[in-house]
Design a protein around this motif. Structure first.
Motif, PDB file in Angstrom:
ATOM      1  N   LEU A  20      58.519  98.268 -31.017  1.00  0.00           N
ATOM      2  CA  LEU A  20      58.790  97.120 -31.869  1.00  0.00           C
ATOM      3  C   LEU A  20      59.335  95.979 -31.020  1.00  0.00           C
ATOM      4  O   LEU A  20      60.058  96.201 -30.053  1.00  0.00           O
ATOM      5  N   SER A  21      58.986  94.775 -31.434  1.00  0.00           N
ATOM      6  CA  SER A  21      59.495  93.575 -30.765  1.00  0.00           C
ATOM      7  C   SER A  21      60.141  92.668 -31.803  1.00  0.00           C
ATOM      8  O   SER A  21      59.754  92.669 -32.973  1.00  0.00           O
ATOM      9  N   CYS A  22      61.103  91.903 -31.356  1.00  0.00           N
ATOM     10  CA  CYS A  22      61.763  90.926 -32.222  1.00  0.00           C
ATOM     11  C   CYS A  22      61.945  89.652 -31.421  1.00  0.00           C
ATOM     12  O   CYS A  22      62.745  89.621 -30.469  1.00  0.00           O
ATOM     13  N   ALA A  23      61.198  88.625 -31.787  1.00  0.00           N
ATOM     14  CA  ALA A  23      61.310  87.325 -31.124  1.00  0.00           C
ATOM     15  C   ALA A  23      62.402  86.518 -31.811  1.00  0.00           C
ATOM     16  O   ALA A  23      62.367  86.333 -33.031  1.00  0.00           O
ATOM     17  N   ALA A  24      63.353  86.059 -31.031  1.00  0.00           N
ATOM     18  CA  ALA A  24      64.507  85.357 -31.585  1.00  0.00           C
ATOM     19  C   ALA A  24      64.526  83.893 -31.162  1.00  0.00           C
ATOM     20  O   ALA A  24      64.262  83.578 -30.002  1.00  0.00           O
ATOM     21  N   SER A  25      64.834  83.052 -32.110  1.00  0.00           N
ATOM     22  CA  SER A  25      65.010  81.637 -31.791  1.00  0.00           C
ATOM     23  C   SER A  25      66.489  81.314 -31.958  1.00  0.00           C
ATOM     24  O   SER A  25      66.977  81.163 -33.070  1.00  0.00           O
ATOM     25  N   LYS A  64      68.862 109.329 -30.889  1.00  0.00           N
ATOM     26  CA  LYS A  64      69.278 109.457 -29.486  1.00  0.00           C
ATOM     27  C   LYS A  64      68.304 110.337 -28.726  1.00  0.00           C
ATOM     28  O   LYS A  64      67.900 111.394 -29.199  1.00  0.00           O
ATOM     29  N   GLY A  65      67.919 109.873 -27.546  1.00  0.00           N
ATOM     30  CA  GLY A  65      66.962 110.607 -26.728  1.00  0.00           C
ATOM     31  C   GLY A  65      65.518 110.320 -27.059  1.00  0.00           C
ATOM     32  O   GLY A  65      64.624 110.722 -26.311  1.00  0.00           O
ATOM     33  N   ARG A  66      65.262 109.659 -28.167  1.00  0.00           N
ATOM     34  CA  ARG A  66      63.883 109.342 -28.556  1.00  0.00           C
ATOM     35  C   ARG A  66      63.622 107.844 -28.562  1.00  0.00           C
ATOM     36  O   ARG A  66      62.510 107.410 -28.248  1.00  0.00           O
ATOM     37  N   PHE A  67      64.611 107.050 -28.965  1.00  0.00           N
ATOM     38  CA  PHE A  67      64.454 105.597 -29.056  1.00  0.00           C
ATOM     39  C   PHE A  67      65.235 104.930 -27.924  1.00  0.00           C
ATOM     40  O   PHE A  67      66.299 105.404 -27.520  1.00  0.00           O
ATOM     41  N   THR A  68      64.705 103.802 -27.458  1.00  0.00           N
ATOM     42  CA  THR A  68      65.386 103.017 -26.442  1.00  0.00           C
ATOM     43  C   THR A  68      65.376 101.550 -26.851  1.00  0.00           C
ATOM     44  O   THR A  68      64.302 100.977 -27.080  1.00  0.00           O
ATOM     45  N   ILE A  69      66.559 100.963 -26.946  1.00  0.00           N
ATOM     46  CA  ILE A  69      66.671  99.552 -27.253  1.00  0.00           C
ATOM     47  C   ILE A  69      66.821  98.777 -25.949  1.00  0.00           C
ATOM     48  O   ILE A  69      67.481  99.233 -25.012  1.00  0.00           O
ATOM     49  N   SER A  70      66.173  97.620 -25.880  1.00  0.00           N
ATOM     50  CA  SER A  70      66.262  96.791 -24.682  1.00  0.00           C
ATOM     51  C   SER A  70      66.079  95.328 -25.084  1.00  0.00           C
ATOM     52  O   SER A  70      65.704  95.030 -26.215  1.00  0.00           O
ATOM     53  N   ARG A  71      66.329  94.457 -24.134  1.00  0.00           N
ATOM     54  CA  ARG A  71      66.192  93.033 -24.407  1.00  0.00           C
ATOM     55  C   ARG A  71      65.667  92.329 -23.158  1.00  0.00           C
ATOM     56  O   ARG A  71      65.956  92.747 -22.038  1.00  0.00           O
ATOM     57  N   ASP A  72      64.914  91.272 -23.380  1.00  0.00           N
ATOM     58  CA  ASP A  72      64.444  90.408 -22.299  1.00  0.00           C
ATOM     59  C   ASP A  72      65.010  89.022 -22.589  1.00  0.00           C
ATOM     60  O   ASP A  72      64.474  88.294 -23.443  1.00  0.00           O
ATOM     61  N   ASN A  73      66.076  88.672 -21.916  1.00  0.00           N
ATOM     62  CA  ASN A  73      66.741  87.405 -22.203  1.00  0.00           C
ATOM     63  C   ASN A  73      65.887  86.201 -21.818  1.00  0.00           C
ATOM     64  O   ASN A  73      66.017  85.129 -22.407  1.00  0.00           O
ATOM     65  N   LEU A  78      63.884  91.083 -28.292  1.00  0.00           N
ATOM     66  CA  LEU A  78      64.511  92.395 -28.419  1.00  0.00           C
ATOM     67  C   LEU A  78      63.414  93.425 -28.627  1.00  0.00           C
ATOM     68  O   LEU A  78      62.413  93.134 -29.294  1.00  0.00           O
ATOM     69  N   TYR A  79      63.603  94.613 -28.065  1.00  0.00           N
ATOM     70  CA  TYR A  79      62.597  95.669 -28.201  1.00  0.00           C
ATOM     71  C   TYR A  79      63.234  96.956 -28.717  1.00  0.00           C
ATOM     72  O   TYR A  79      64.413  97.196 -28.544  1.00  0.00           O
ATOM     73  N   LEU A  80      62.389  97.786 -29.302  1.00  0.00           N
ATOM     74  CA  LEU A  80      62.777  99.153 -29.645  1.00  0.00           C
ATOM     75  C   LEU A  80      61.596 100.046 -29.307  1.00  0.00           C
ATOM     76  O   LEU A  80      60.578 100.016 -30.007  1.00  0.00           O
ATOM     77  N   GLN A  81      61.726 100.807 -28.235  1.00  0.00           N
ATOM     78  CA  GLN A  81      60.713 101.783 -27.866  1.00  0.00           C
ATOM     79  C   GLN A  81      60.998 103.076 -28.605  1.00  0.00           C
ATOM     80  O   GLN A  81      62.089 103.631 -28.468  1.00  0.00           O
ATOM     81  N   MET A  82      60.036 103.527 -29.384  1.00  0.00           N
ATOM     82  CA  MET A  82      60.222 104.711 -30.215  1.00  0.00           C
ATOM     83  C   MET A  82      59.233 105.780 -29.769  1.00  0.00           C
ATOM     84  O   MET A  82      58.015 105.594 -29.881  1.00  0.00           O
ATOM     85  N   ASN A  83      59.755 106.869 -29.251  1.00  0.00           N
ATOM     86  CA  ASN A  83      58.936 107.991 -28.807  1.00  0.00           C
ATOM     87  C   ASN A  83      59.211 109.215 -29.669  1.00  0.00           C
ATOM     88  O   ASN A  83      60.216 109.275 -30.385  1.00  0.00           O
ATOM     89  N   SER A  84      58.332 110.180 -29.572  1.00  0.00           N
ATOM     90  CA  SER A  84      58.480 111.435 -30.331  1.00  0.00           C
ATOM     91  C   SER A  84      58.790 111.147 -31.798  1.00  0.00           C
ATOM     92  O   SER A  84      59.715 111.733 -32.373  1.00  0.00           O
ATOM     93  N   LEU A  85      58.026 110.289 -32.381  1.00  0.00           N
ATOM     94  CA  LEU A  85      58.288 109.878 -33.750  1.00  0.00           C
ATOM     95  C   LEU A  85      58.104 111.034 -34.719  1.00  0.00           C
ATOM     96  O   LEU A  85      57.242 111.914 -34.539  1.00  0.00           O
ATOM     97  N   LYS A  86      58.919 111.010 -35.763  1.00  0.00           N
ATOM     98  CA  LYS A  86      58.919 112.041 -36.793  1.00  0.00           C
ATOM     99  C   LYS A  86      58.625 111.380 -38.141  1.00  0.00           C
ATOM    100  O   LYS A  86      58.907 110.195 -38.330  1.00  0.00           O
ATOM    101  N   PRO A  87      58.120 112.162 -39.091  1.00  0.00           N
ATOM    102  CA  PRO A  87      57.875 111.583 -40.426  1.00  0.00           C
ATOM    103  C   PRO A  87      59.133 110.950 -41.025  1.00  0.00           C
ATOM    104  O   PRO A  87      59.031 109.941 -41.740  1.00  0.00           O
ATOM    105  N   GLU A  88      60.287 111.503 -40.713  1.00  0.00           N
ATOM    106  CA  GLU A  88      61.520 110.936 -41.267  1.00  0.00           C
ATOM    107  C   GLU A  88      61.902 109.598 -40.643  1.00  0.00           C
ATOM    108  O   GLU A  88      62.869 108.961 -41.070  1.00  0.00           O
TER     109      GLU A  88
END
Length: 125
Positions: A20-25, A64-73, A78-88
């Motif tokens: 996921l990405s989030c472009a901020a103004s 924890k251990g599956r998602f990683t939040i990061s940012r590119d200033n 803003l990003y959210l890398q989501m791995n090993s996704l589950k139905p929940e």
């Protein structure tokens, strides 16, 4: 005026990944606490992850251990890398920003004042 625009949602099978990405103004993006929330149908909105201006990160236990939040200033993104996704993990995901320090905000019930419109993530089993 602060604007947050999410993108990157979609439908994946369990075990898959999405980013996921989030472009901020905003002029102060690099120093502001940014976070991701999600809300599943019939459930309360929950905070997922946050990242501060000092790159400190916070995660709810279920990701924890599956998602990683990061940012590119440089890109005010803003990003959210989501791995090993589950139905929940299926939910509408929202980007948010707060002027509180991330550590204080993560431990408080306060809601951020700035929100995006959301992007849908659907994980099938």
């Amino acid at each position: 005026q602060v604007q947050l625009v999410e993108s990157g949602g979609g439908s994946v099978q369990a075990g898959g990944s999405l980013r996921l990405s989030c472009a901020a103004s905003m002029y102060t993006f690099s120093s502001i606490c940014m976070g991701w929330f999600r809300q599943a149908p019939g459930k309360e909105r929950e905070r997922v992850a946050a990242i501060g201006g000092g790159w400190e990160t916070y995660y709810t236990d279920t990701v924890k251990g599956r998602f990683t939040i990061s940012r590119d200033n440089a890109k005010n993104t803003l990003y959210l890398q989501m791995n090993s996704l589950k139905p929940e993990d299926t939910a509408m995901y929202y980007c948010a920003a707060t002027i509180m320090t991330c550590g204080n905000w993560w431990r408080s019930p306060s809601q951020p004042p700035y929100w995006g419109q959301g992007t849908q993530v659907t994980v099938s089993s």
